[in-house]
Design an enzyme around this catalytic site. Sequence first.
Site, short mmCIF file in Angstrom:
data_model
loop_
_atom_site.label_atom_id
_atom_site.label_comp_id
_atom_site.label_asym_id
_atom_site.label_seq_id
_atom_site.Cartn_x
_atom_site.Cartn_y
_atom_site.Cartn_z
N CYS A 37 -76.76 -83.76 -7.52
CA CYS A 37 -76.68 -82.58 -8.09
C CYS A 37 -78.30 -81.40 -7.45
O CYS A 37 -78.31 -80.18 -7.15
CB CYS A 37 -77.25 -82.86 -9.67
SG CYS A 37 -78.73 -83.56 -10.07
N ASP A 39 -81.18 -81.45 -7.82
CA ASP A 39 -82.35 -81.45 -8.62
C ASP A 39 -83.58 -82.57 -7.97
O ASP A 39 -83.71 -83.23 -7.32
CB ASP A 39 -82.61 -82.78 -10.39
CG ASP A 39 -80.65 -81.55 -11.49
OD1 ASP A 39 -80.15 -80.40 -10.77
OD2 ASP A 39 -80.93 -82.42 -11.92
N CYS A 63 -81.15 -78.64 -13.98
CA CYS A 63 -80.80 -78.41 -14.15
C CYS A 63 -81.19 -79.16 -16.20
O CYS A 63 -82.20 -78.75 -16.49
CB CYS A 63 -78.95 -78.94 -14.77
SG CYS A 63 -79.23 -80.97 -15.37
N CYS A 106 -80.18 -87.99 -14.83
CA CYS A 106 -81.45 -87.27 -15.73
C CYS A 106 -82.31 -87.69 -16.28
O CYS A 106 -83.35 -87.81 -15.77
CB CYS A 106 -80.86 -85.69 -16.21
SG CYS A 106 -79.48 -84.50 -15.26
#
Lengths: 145, 175
Positions: A37, A39, A63, A106
């Site tokens: 992603c 991140d 996110c 995450c």
Amino acid sequence: MAYSDKVIDHYENPRNVGSFDKADEQVGTGMVGAPACGDVMKLQIRVSKEGIIEDARFKTYGCGSAIASSSLITEWVKGKTLDEAGSIKNSQIAEELALPPVKIHCSILAEDAIKAAISDYRKKHVEESAGPSSAADAPGAGATV
Amino acid sequence: MAQAKNHFEVLGVPVSFTVALDALDRAYRNLQSKVHPDRFVNATEAERRVAMQLATGANEAYQTLKHPLKRAIYLLEMRDIDVRSETSITMEPAFLMQQLEWRENIEDARAARNLGRLESLHDELIAEKRVRFSHLEKLFGSGAFQPACEAARQLLFIEKLEREIGDGIEEMDVA
């Protein structure tokens, strides 16, 4: 994507955003990134001479779930020993924030970031922690800072 | 049952990271014209279905192969290397430090609504991307697939930055 109330709360009012001086002997810095992603997460801990995490900071580009996971873990680690903080599992974060399966990564990111921060701190203090690294026996004396 | 063709076979181009984009375009247009629905107005239901499947396959192959990072990821997948794995975590501090700097610079430029700064960040990023892709091409060329996977993963971050900058520029364009 419907976020849980806890995610939204941490996202809108993130705790402990910011940075410590990376070069500070009492600071451990962990950085991780998730290619899937894009991140990126930076997590820092400030550790007392007694081996207790006094404070923590994070900076996360990602996110809402990634921000909430890092915000939450910086709250959790405060007051903990390095071993206690290192034993926090991503599943605890995911459960607390009610993360959906697609956002579990995450919480893994946050777990890996705190582990990286702890190991960075320990690398700075190798000679002091020659003994067993159990929680209670942080050597008070002899540290040359 | 014949085994499904891979994207390179579908378009009839060599299995390689290095592709000639004009040859790829030609192969795709050629194939699309052969299976275009207009050619099948009088065909049977079954023939139409096959043509439709071929058109879909050609489209998917083209969309994957013309994009260099998608092509790299696909090539590695063919070797059972999962670039986009959800559980893969990048730890290389120097790279992550650089990523954080990029993110901070983009964030600052967006907050200051500084279009010129965003555009120069964009140019800088495109230059970096070019260098990284030519490095990736060398890795594929020498058969270094695990390093190629790492390089492709870093490029996923780079493309994320590109989208962030693009969003920032768009934000200012509409305002």
